[in-house]
Design a protein around this motif. Structure first.
Motif, PDB file in Angstrom:
ATOM      1  N   PHE A   1      -1.163 -11.638  21.582  1.00 41.23           N
ATOM      2  CA  PHE A   1      -1.177 -12.087  20.190  1.00 41.23           C
ATOM      3  C   PHE A   1      -0.540 -11.038  19.279  1.00 41.23           C
ATOM      4  O   PHE A   1      -0.601  -9.830  19.541  1.00 41.23           O
ATOM      5  CB  PHE A   1      -2.616 -12.342  19.721  1.00 41.23           C
ATOM      6  N   LYS A   2       0.029 -11.514  18.195  1.00 43.03           N
ATOM      7  CA  LYS A   2       0.578 -10.649  17.143  1.00 43.03           C
ATOM      8  C   LYS A   2      -0.331 -10.771  15.915  1.00 43.03           C
ATOM      9  O   LYS A   2      -0.491 -11.870  15.363  1.00 43.03           O
ATOM     10  CB  LYS A   2       2.007 -11.055  16.786  1.00 43.03           C
ATOM     11  N   PHE A   3      -0.915  -9.645  15.511  1.00 40.02           N
ATOM     12  CA  PHE A   3      -1.834  -9.626  14.376  1.00 40.02           C
ATOM     13  C   PHE A   3      -1.248  -8.813  13.226  1.00 40.02           C
ATOM     14  O   PHE A   3      -0.611  -7.766  13.442  1.00 40.02           O
ATOM     15  CB  PHE A   3      -3.173  -8.996  14.760  1.00 40.02           C
ATOM     16  N   ALA A   4      -1.481  -9.280  12.017  1.00 40.37           N
ATOM     17  CA  ALA A   4      -1.104  -8.521  10.825  1.00 40.37           C
ATOM     18  C   ALA A   4      -2.323  -7.783  10.282  1.00 40.37           C
ATOM     19  O   ALA A   4      -3.442  -8.311  10.276  1.00 40.37           O
ATOM     20  CB  ALA A   4      -0.541  -9.451   9.755  1.00 40.37           C
ATOM     21  N   ILE A   5      -2.089  -6.567   9.855  1.00 40.10           N
ATOM     22  CA  ILE A   5      -3.069  -5.756   9.135  1.00 40.10           C
ATOM     23  C   ILE A   5      -2.374  -5.242   7.883  1.00 40.10           C
ATOM     24  O   ILE A   5      -1.145  -5.152   7.843  1.00 40.10           O
ATOM     25  CB  ILE A   5      -3.592  -4.581   9.984  1.00 40.10           C
ATOM     26  N   PRO A   6      -3.105  -4.901   6.828  1.00 40.23           N
ATOM     27  CA  PRO A   6      -2.432  -4.467   5.601  1.00 40.23           C
ATOM     28  C   PRO A   6      -1.765  -3.095   5.690  1.00 40.23           C
ATOM     29  O   PRO A   6      -0.745  -2.868   5.029  1.00 40.23           O
ATOM     30  CB  PRO A   6      -3.576  -4.426   4.572  1.00 40.23           C
ATOM     31  N   PHE A   7      -2.340  -2.182   6.508  1.00 39.29           N
ATOM     32  CA  PHE A   7      -1.847  -0.801   6.489  1.00 39.29           C
ATOM     33  C   PHE A   7      -2.487  -0.069   7.666  1.00 39.29           C
ATOM     34  O   PHE A   7      -3.576  -0.435   8.123  1.00 39.29           O
ATOM     35  CB  PHE A   7      -2.238  -0.137   5.169  1.00 39.29           C
ATOM     36  N   ASP A   8      -1.820   0.955   8.161  1.00 40.32           N
ATOM     37  CA  ASP A   8      -2.389   1.721   9.281  1.00 40.32           C
ATOM     38  C   ASP A   8      -3.710   2.390   8.904  1.00 40.32           C
ATOM     39  O   ASP A   8      -4.638   2.451   9.719  1.00 40.32           O
ATOM     40  CB  ASP A   8      -1.397   2.786   9.750  1.00 40.32           C
TER      41      ASP A   8
ATOM     42  N   TRP B   1       0.812  -1.223   0.000  1.00 42.52           N
ATOM     43  CA  TRP B   1       0.000   0.000   0.000  1.00 42.52           C
ATOM     44  C   TRP B   1       0.843   1.270   0.000  1.00 42.52           C
ATOM     45  O   TRP B   1       0.466   2.263  -0.626  1.00 42.52           O
ATOM     46  CB  TRP B   1      -0.941  -0.018   1.197  1.00 42.52           C
ATOM     47  N   ALA B   2       1.951   1.266   0.689  1.00 42.58           N
ATOM     48  CA  ALA B   2       2.813   2.455   0.667  1.00 42.58           C
ATOM     49  C   ALA B   2       3.343   2.698  -0.738  1.00 42.58           C
ATOM     50  O   ALA B   2       3.475   3.845  -1.185  1.00 42.58           O
ATOM     51  CB  ALA B   2       3.961   2.292   1.654  1.00 42.58           C
ATOM     52  N   VAL B   3       3.636   1.608  -1.466  1.00 40.27           N
ATOM     53  CA  VAL B   3       4.112   1.739  -2.848  1.00 40.27           C
ATOM     54  C   VAL B   3       2.991   2.284  -3.740  1.00 40.27           C
ATOM     55  O   VAL B   3       3.221   3.165  -4.577  1.00 40.27           O
ATOM     56  CB  VAL B   3       4.615   0.382  -3.376  1.00 40.27           C
ATOM     57  N   ILE B   4       1.786   1.763  -3.555  1.00 37.48           N
ATOM     58  CA  ILE B   4       0.618   2.276  -4.298  1.00 37.48           C
ATOM     59  C   ILE B   4       0.472   3.771  -4.078  1.00 37.48           C
ATOM     60  O   ILE B   4       0.302   4.553  -5.017  1.00 37.48           O
ATOM     61  CB  ILE B   4      -0.675   1.557  -3.834  1.00 37.48           C
ATOM     62  N   ARG B   5       0.524   4.167  -2.800  1.00 40.96           N
ATOM     63  CA  ARG B   5       0.374   5.586  -2.456  1.00 40.96           C
ATOM     64  C   ARG B   5       1.454   6.422  -3.136  1.00 40.96           C
ATOM     65  O   ARG B   5       1.161   7.435  -3.788  1.00 40.96           O
ATOM     66  CB  ARG B   5       0.462   5.760  -0.938  1.00 40.96           C
TER      67      ARG B   5
ATOM     68  N   LYS C   1      -9.593   9.647  14.524  1.00 36.19           N
ATOM     69  CA  LYS C   1      -9.571  10.497  15.714  1.00 36.19           C
ATOM     70  C   LYS C   1      -9.473   9.654  16.985  1.00 36.19           C
ATOM     71  O   LYS C   1      -8.691   9.958  17.896  1.00 36.19           O
ATOM     72  CB  LYS C   1     -10.848  11.346  15.729  1.00 36.19           C
ATOM     73  N   ARG C   2     -10.246   8.580  17.026  1.00 37.57           N
ATOM     74  CA  ARG C   2     -10.279   7.718  18.215  1.00 37.57           C
ATOM     75  C   ARG C   2      -8.905   7.161  18.558  1.00 37.57           C
ATOM     76  O   ARG C   2      -8.537   7.091  19.738  1.00 37.57           O
ATOM     77  CB  ARG C   2     -11.265   6.567  17.983  1.00 37.57           C
ATOM     78  N   TRP C   3      -8.145   6.769  17.538  1.00 37.53           N
ATOM     79  CA  TRP C   3      -6.871   6.106  17.779  1.00 37.53           C
ATOM     80  C   TRP C   3      -5.673   7.034  17.646  1.00 37.53           C
ATOM     81  O   TRP C   3      -4.529   6.596  17.576  1.00 37.53           O
ATOM     82  CB  TRP C   3      -6.732   4.901  16.859  1.00 37.53           C
ATOM     83  N   GLY C   4      -5.920   8.343  17.636  1.00 34.89           N
ATOM     84  CA  GLY C   4      -4.834   9.315  17.700  1.00 34.89           C
ATOM     85  C   GLY C   4      -4.126   9.590  16.395  1.00 34.89           C
ATOM     86  O   GLY C   4      -3.084  10.255  16.387  1.00 34.89           O
ATOM     87  N   GLN C   5      -4.674   9.113  15.270  1.00 33.92           N
ATOM     88  CA  GLN C   5      -4.048   9.421  13.983  1.00 33.92           C
ATOM     89  C   GLN C   5      -4.299  10.869  13.580  1.00 33.92           C
ATOM     90  O   GLN C   5      -3.490  11.480  12.883  1.00 33.92           O
ATOM     91  CB  GLN C   5      -4.586   8.477  12.900  1.00 33.92           C
ATOM     92  N   ILE C   6      -5.424  11.421  14.011  1.00 33.74           N
ATOM     93  CA  ILE C   6      -5.747  12.826  13.780  1.00 33.74           C
ATOM     94  C   ILE C   6      -5.596  13.564  15.098  1.00 33.74           C
ATOM     95  O   ILE C   6      -6.186  13.167  16.109  1.00 33.74           O
ATOM     96  CB  ILE C   6      -7.183  13.009  13.250  1.00 33.74           C
TER      97      ILE C   6
ATOM     98  N   LEU D   1      -5.407  14.652   4.153  1.00 30.83           N
ATOM     99  CA  LEU D   1      -5.136  15.327   5.430  1.00 30.83           C
ATOM    100  C   LEU D   1      -3.648  15.394   5.750  1.00 30.83           C
ATOM    101  O   LEU D   1      -3.261  16.013   6.744  1.00 30.83           O
ATOM    102  CB  LEU D   1      -5.861  14.590   6.562  1.00 30.83           C
ATOM    103  N   GLY D   2      -2.821  14.744   4.930  1.00 27.63           N
ATOM    104  CA  GLY D   2      -1.384  14.763   5.191  1.00 27.63           C
ATOM    105  C   GLY D   2      -0.967  13.807   6.291  1.00 27.63           C
ATOM    106  O   GLY D   2       0.044  14.031   6.961  1.00 27.63           O
ATOM    107  N   LEU D   3      -1.715  12.724   6.485  1.00 23.84           N
ATOM    108  CA  LEU D   3      -1.364  11.722   7.493  1.00 23.84           C
ATOM    109  C   LEU D   3      -0.439  10.697   6.851  1.00 23.84           C
ATOM    110  O   LEU D   3      -0.835   9.951   5.977  1.00 23.84           O
ATOM    111  CB  LEU D   3      -2.620  11.031   8.029  1.00 23.84           C
ATOM    112  N   GLY D   4       0.805  10.667   7.282  1.00 18.30           N
ATOM    113  CA  GLY D   4       1.771   9.727   6.724  1.00 18.30           C
ATOM    114  C   GLY D   4       2.416  10.213   5.434  1.00 18.30           C
ATOM    115  O   GLY D   4       3.253   9.510   4.868  1.00 18.30           O
TER     116      GLY D   4
END
Length: 458
Positions: A210-217, A143-147, A391-396, A170-173
């Motif tokens: 547990f360790k979980f994988a997600i595709p992207f933040d 996904w970072a490459v796509i972006r 907003k809930r998880w502090g990204q904004i 919004l300029g996040l990341g």
């Protein structure tokens, strides 16, 4: 203030809801080729629109036009008009759009997951060509490459996770760059998969450490997994580890015991089951039935520089999405997108995802035709919900104007117009309430929603 420079205005209130007449009375008085009946193909639809426009131009008075239609019939009237006006030529011009396509050869990046089905299949199944485009769909690593490739103009448009264009805008990341979502690619279509060694740990309260994988933040996968964990009393930032892993690498990481599970696109879940290394704990639709997953995205710059190319591209995506939404087409689609240059997956894996009859990895076979579905409309209430989770998880940080951002990024008005033009049904409003794990979401009260959660970073 709402920015609609590139979001076409809605049709006037007096226009016939069918999209083919000047007013409801014209609709009622029409007959034959001008009457609103089920249209068999695009050519017939364009013929009807052009014919109605010519009739209104020649006979602007509603009463006069209706009287003529009643007395001689629409077929006779059109035959007479055809002697003086090139209806066939006008229909062909109208079908090509408002103007010439500025750039026909386009590149669209995609990640090899079933969420990208309409974008991928539109190439081999001819939907791009049908709308006058020569599109190369480019398989991309992450996904970072796509972006980055889309921001750097290596791709004209791309498959993105539905929160990504919001984050980019919004300029996040990354630096803030105005991006848009003219179409959602898929709804539902994800799942939580656990390693086989955890088949006796079905209660999330047992998942601490547990360790979980997600595709992207900036992904629905991240927000849905966080939501699910928090509703079961686990803090996703302290009680478990969340790692960003490209979807094609998730099964290998599960096999190598690097992770305990993942929330991922359905074809990744099904591949883990096919390979015997994981089982399906639950479908994402069990968290929120009807949630968006991925999207078709383009920058505002591309829209302003090539508006007709963008319109044609959106039509092709909407067209392909409508085809993918029909259950009878799913097996054909699975075979089409299975090859190495697309998803590089066994057709049986993709059939299980797309048809909804699938093995769960625990010895059972389940059936859910709506395991994954396809609906292009970019609901702005979806965007507001994503912003609440950012907003809930502090990204904004700081205040956020939820509705303004949602309406600038999710182009509901323009997509509704295209859907109507193509004979599809579009919602009357871009906002709708829904429930996530039984908890109602009101898009009019996003701040209250954020503050209602006990586990959050705010």
């Amino acid at each position: 203030m709402k920015d609609q420079r590139f979001d076409p205005p809605p049709m006037s209130g007096g226009f016939c809801p069918c999209g083919r007449h000047a007013s409801p009375p014209d609709h009622d008085a029409s007959a034959g080729p001008l009457r609103c009946t089920q249209v068999e193909n695009e050519e017939e639809r364009y013929q009807g629109v052009v014919a109605s426009a010519v009739m209104r131009a020649v006979f602007p008075q509603n009463a006069t036009r209706r009287a003529l239609l009643r007395s001689v019939g629409s077929a006779t009237m059109l035959a007479a008009l055809g002697q003086f006006f090139p209806l066939k030529t006008a229909t062909e011009i109208f079908a090509q759009g408002a103007g010439p396509i500025e750039k026909k050869a386009l590149k669209i990046g995609f990640i090899p997951i079933t969420c990208a089905t309409p974008i991928i299949m539109a190439s081999p199944m001819g939907f791009y060509a049908k709308h006058g485009l020569d599109v190369e769909v480019v398989k991309t690593a992450g996904w970072a490459v796509i972006r980055d490739k889309t921001i750097n103009r290596e791709y004209d448009a791309s498959h993105m996770l539905s929160p990504m264009p919001i984050a980019i805008s919004l300029g996040l990341g990354s630096q803030p760059i105005p991006f848009t979502v003219p179409a959602i690619e898929n709804i539902n279509g994800q799942g939580i998969t656990l390693a086989m060694k955890h088949k006796d740990k079905r209660d999330p309260k047992e998942w601490k450490g547990f360790k979980f994988a997600i595709p992207f933040d900036y992904s629905m996968h991240n927000y849905l997994l966080r939501y699910y964990l928090a509703e079961h009393g686990l803090d996703p930032d302290t009680d478990v580890q969340l790692r960003s892993v490209p979807p094609p690498e998730m099964v290998a990481n599960l096999r190598a015991d690097n992770i305990d599970g993942f929330l991922a696109p359905d074809n990744i879940c099904q591949r883990a089951i096919y390979d015997g290394v994981g089982f399906l704990h639950m479908l994402s639709k069990e968290i929120w039935d009807g949630h968006p997953c991925c999207a078709f995205a383009a920058s505002r710059e591309f829209i302003s520089q090539a508006p007709n190319s963008f319109a044609a591209l959106t039509r092709a995506i909407v067209d392909a999405t409508a085809f993918a939404s029909k259950a009878e087409n799913r097996k054909q689609i699975a075979e089409t997108i299975a090859p190495a240059n697309y998803l590089n997956a066994p057709p049986t894996v993709l059939e299980q995802v797309l048809t909804g009859t699938y093995a769960d990895g625990l010895g059972g076979v389940k059936t859910d035709p709506k395991r994954v579905d396809f609906d292009p409309f970019p609901w702005q209430s979806f965007a507001v919900w994503m912003l609440t989770q950012m907003k809930r998880w502090g990204q904004i940080k700081g205040d956020v104007d939820y509705k303004t951002v949602a309406e600038q990024v999710y182009l509901a008005t323009g997509t509704a117009a295209i859907m109507k033009e193509m004979g599809q049904t579009a919602p009357a409003s871009a906002y709708k309430p829904f429930k996530v794990m039984g908890k109602p979401f009101d898009p009019e009260k996003p701040a209250d929603y954020v503050n209602s959660f006990a586990i959050r970073r705010v």
